[in-house]
Structures are given as C-alpha cells and as structure tokens.
Write a protein that holds these residues in place. Structure first.
Motif, mmCIF file in Angstrom:
data_model
loop_
_atom_site.group_PDB
_atom_site.id
_atom_site.type_symbol
_atom_site.label_atom_id
_atom_site.label_comp_id
_atom_site.label_asym_id
_atom_site.label_seq_id
_atom_site.Cartn_x
_atom_site.Cartn_y
_atom_site.Cartn_z
ATOM 1 N N LYS A 7 -42.177 -50.000 18.636
ATOM 2 C CA LYS A 7 -41.861 -50.153 17.216
ATOM 3 C C LYS A 7 -42.649 -49.159 16.362
ATOM 4 N N VAL A 10 -41.004 -45.745 16.589
ATOM 5 C CA VAL A 10 -39.796 -45.691 15.754
ATOM 6 C C VAL A 10 -40.183 -45.555 14.288
ATOM 7 N N HIS A 13 -41.473 -42.064 13.621
ATOM 8 C CA HIS A 13 -40.397 -41.076 13.630
ATOM 9 C C HIS A 13 -39.575 -41.156 12.347
ATOM 10 N N VAL A 20 -32.802 -40.456 12.632
ATOM 11 C CA VAL A 20 -33.004 -40.288 14.064
ATOM 12 C C VAL A 20 -32.263 -39.071 14.590
ATOM 13 N N MET A 23 -34.223 -37.065 16.859
ATOM 14 C CA MET A 23 -34.818 -37.765 17.991
ATOM 15 C C MET A 23 -34.206 -37.268 19.294
ATOM 16 N N LEU A 28 -35.053 -41.596 22.825
ATOM 17 C CA LEU A 28 -34.164 -42.688 22.441
ATOM 18 C C LEU A 28 -33.936 -43.628 23.622
ATOM 19 N N LEU A 31 -37.202 -45.639 24.410
ATOM 20 C CA LEU A 31 -37.398 -46.725 23.451
ATOM 21 C C LEU A 31 -36.382 -47.839 23.694
ATOM 22 N N ASP A 43 -33.896 -55.026 17.771
ATOM 23 C CA ASP A 43 -34.519 -53.713 17.575
ATOM 24 C C ASP A 43 -33.730 -52.631 18.299
ATOM 25 N N LEU A 47 -31.927 -49.444 16.411
ATOM 26 C CA LEU A 47 -32.263 -48.070 16.792
ATOM 27 C C LEU A 47 -31.015 -47.292 17.196
#
Length: 130
Positions: A7, A10, A13, A20, A23, A28, A31, A43, A47
């Motif tokens: 978390k 994220v 970032h 994202v 990213m 990715l 995570l 979550d 994301l």
C-alpha cells in the motif's frame, strides 16, 4: 506487513506521478500478487482499475493485466465489473473472444435484472458481427 508495504508503494507512486501510466507492468503484477495473497481484493481491484483506465494507445498493458482484473471481478461476483472489463479488453486488444465474454456478462446481468431487456438486441447485434 507485506500488505502495508504494498500500500505504501502504491501511495508513493501515486503521489509522485498522480497516475499509474508510468507504472512498470512487473511492479503492477508484483503489487497485484501481494494484494491477492493478503486477500485485499478491494485494493487489487482499485490498483488494476486505475491502471486500465489510464491506458492509452501508446501504453497498453498486456492481456494478463486485464484478465487478472476480470477474474477478480468473477471471484467477487461483480458481473458489471466483468462486463466493462471484457468490453474494454475487446476494444483495446481486439480479441474476438472478449466480445463473447461481454455478451455473456450482458446475459448474466439480464438474468439478474441489472440490465434493461432492450439490451438483448444490442447483444444480438454484437454476436451477429462475430
């Protein structure tokens, strides 16, 4: 502890880039694996939705990213999420099976009363193209 670390990555970032889009796909996926292992499906969905919403023609994540999101919606019995993810996969990736997945999701939504019955005509036209 792993969940808190994921978390914070994220959050960091997002605070640096506000999206994202930059990213890396391997980050990715890492995570995503962490969130799945920690049973943090919300979550994970947040994301991956942010990643997919930020895709453009210059930056499209691989099919596996879309599939992970679709499967997570399926595990959570979120048919509307499945529908829109399948539709986005078809539009961005151009793979015909995803159009069939979209129609299948539409049929499920119709059965559950979450979609107007007039949408069956749209589904029928989509299948006629296939």
């Amino acid at each position: 502890e792993g969940l808190n670390l994921a978390k914070s990555v994220v959050r960091k970032h997002f605070s640096e880039s506000n999206s994202v889009t930059s990213m890396d796909e391997s980050l990715l996926n890492t995570l995503g694996c962490t969130f799945k292992q920690c049973k943090a499906e919300k979550d994970f969905i947040d994301l991956y939705e942010a990643a997919i919403k930020s895709t453009s023609e210059s930056k499209i994540y691989s099919e596996s990213v879309f599939l992970e999101l679709f499967y997570t919606y399926a595990r959570n019995i979120d048919i509307k999420g499945m529908h829109f993810t399948a539709q986005r996969m078809y539009k961005l990736l151009g793979v015909k099976k995803f159009m069939c997945w979209t129609v299948g999701c539409m049929m499920l939504e119709l059965q559950m009363g979450e979609l107007p019955t007039t949408m069956i005509l749209v589904a029928e036209k989509m299948m006629a193209k296939y």
